[in-house]
Write a protein that holds these residues in place. Sequence first.
Motif, PDB file in Angstrom:
ATOM      1  N   TYR A 239       0.835  -1.190   0.000  1.00  0.00           N
ATOM      2  CA  TYR A 239       0.000   0.000   0.000  1.00  0.00           C
ATOM      3  C   TYR A 239       0.874   1.245   0.000  1.00  0.00           C
ATOM      4  CZ  TYR A 239      -3.694  -3.245   1.286  1.00  0.00           C
ATOM      5  OH  TYR A 239      -4.571  -4.298   1.295  1.00  0.00           O
TER       6      TYR A 239
ATOM      7  N   ARG B  41      -5.260 -10.112   4.602  1.00  0.00           N
ATOM      8  CA  ARG B  41      -5.352  -9.626   3.214  1.00  0.00           C
ATOM      9  C   ARG B  41      -6.707  -9.958   2.609  1.00  0.00           C
ATOM     10  NH1 ARG B  41       0.665 -11.720   1.323  1.00  0.00           N
ATOM     11  NH2 ARG B  41       1.843  -9.845   1.990  1.00  0.00           N
TER      12      ARG B  41
ATOM     13  N   LYS C 150      -9.483  -7.061   1.564  1.00  0.00           N
ATOM     14  CA  LYS C 150      -9.928  -6.974   0.171  1.00  0.00           C
ATOM     15  C   LYS C 150     -11.446  -6.884   0.090  1.00  0.00           C
ATOM     16  CE  LYS C 150      -9.436  -9.288  -4.309  1.00  0.00           C
ATOM     17  NZ  LYS C 150      -8.879 -10.470  -5.016  1.00  0.00           N
ATOM     18  N   GLU C 151     -12.136  -7.589   0.991  1.00  0.00           N
ATOM     19  CA  GLU C 151     -13.592  -7.569   0.997  1.00  0.00           C
ATOM     20  C   GLU C 151     -14.147  -6.230   1.487  1.00  0.00           C
ATOM     21  OE1 GLU C 151     -15.814  -9.946   0.029  1.00  0.00           O
ATOM     22  OE2 GLU C 151     -14.082 -11.003  -0.805  1.00  0.00           O
TER      23      GLU C 151
ATOM     24  N   ASP D 252     -14.189  -0.571  -3.985  1.00  0.00           N
ATOM     25  CA  ASP D 252     -13.793  -1.141  -5.278  1.00  0.00           C
ATOM     26  C   ASP D 252     -12.738  -0.263  -5.934  1.00  0.00           C
ATOM     27  OD1 ASP D 252     -15.608  -3.152  -4.929  1.00  0.00           O
ATOM     28  OD2 ASP D 252     -17.202  -2.142  -6.054  1.00  0.00           O
TER      29      ASP D 252
END
Length: 340
Positions: free
Chosen positions: A137, A194, A198-199, A203
């Motif tokens: 990141y 991770r 991500k969930e 988006d």
Amino acid sequence: MPGDALGEAKLARARGGDEGAFHELTEPHRRELQLHCYRILGSIQDAEDLVQETLVAAWRGFDTFEGRASMRSWLYRIATNRCLNALRARSRRPKEVRSMSDALEPTRLIEPVWLEPYPDVLLEELADAAPGPDARYEARESIELAFIVALHALPPRQRVALVLCDVLGFRLAEAAEMLDAGETSVKGALQRARAALKERLPDADRERAPRPGSASERRTVGRFADAVGNGDVAELLALLTDDARLTMPPLPLEYQGHDAIGAFLRHREEVRGRPLRVVPTRANTQPAFGCYLPDTQSGIAHAHALFVLTLEGDRVSAITWFGDNSVFPHFGLPRTRIFP
């Protein structure tokens, strides 16, 4: 004297009890340690306290620093474990979430998140310490509110593993050593973190926020500030994306969409009886406002709340409202103010 020799000389003096030398060795890392503790704890005050504890522990245990790892890594190890201890203590003394007795029905109930905003002024004071090559990141991304909120949905060990490896870029072996854990254990925690993150993160195909300080950002933020000061809910709604959200950590309430947010804002204005006055600031790399409620008798406006905007293009996709005005001093904002 060459730089390495100077560093060795400072180390020798610090080991000999020279507090000045110790300060010179550790002070360059203070701000990044504070940000590290904030990412894990979610509180600017707790982060400040934990950094102070870290430096006291480092001073008392300086004779154990053998120089095999860097001074920075050694301090991160102490700070990380102090944060984990603080989270364990916090879990044994759960905080009570105060309800908003007159709140309108939310769109949905969400998990409470104990979180404070982080002043951008402290980010400006960070030393130029780029993340390691294994970081996933960017520095800006890893302090944005959406990232911090998602991070705080993770269990403590997963949260710490992800921060050490994917934010700071420490190698898996380094993170395992810092945590006094096996690499297999840390790798498992990291993989779960991770997947969960991500969930929860927005988006990737959503429109990006304009560059901080750009003309586009200034226009949107300026219109928003004018609308708040004028009590113009219709103009506020015109600046929102269709699926915009309003949240108020740690309250478990979420309002989504123009109808729900509009009803909430109009109701709060009725309760207050007058519009808020705002002072621009920045938090978590995002536009923010300190909000003041004027006293109709004295003309003095009192600190009321701080809210942070999440932008997508020239629209606002999220309003995060922090009702604890104790954070105002960290932003250089006074408790009271007289507006023209």
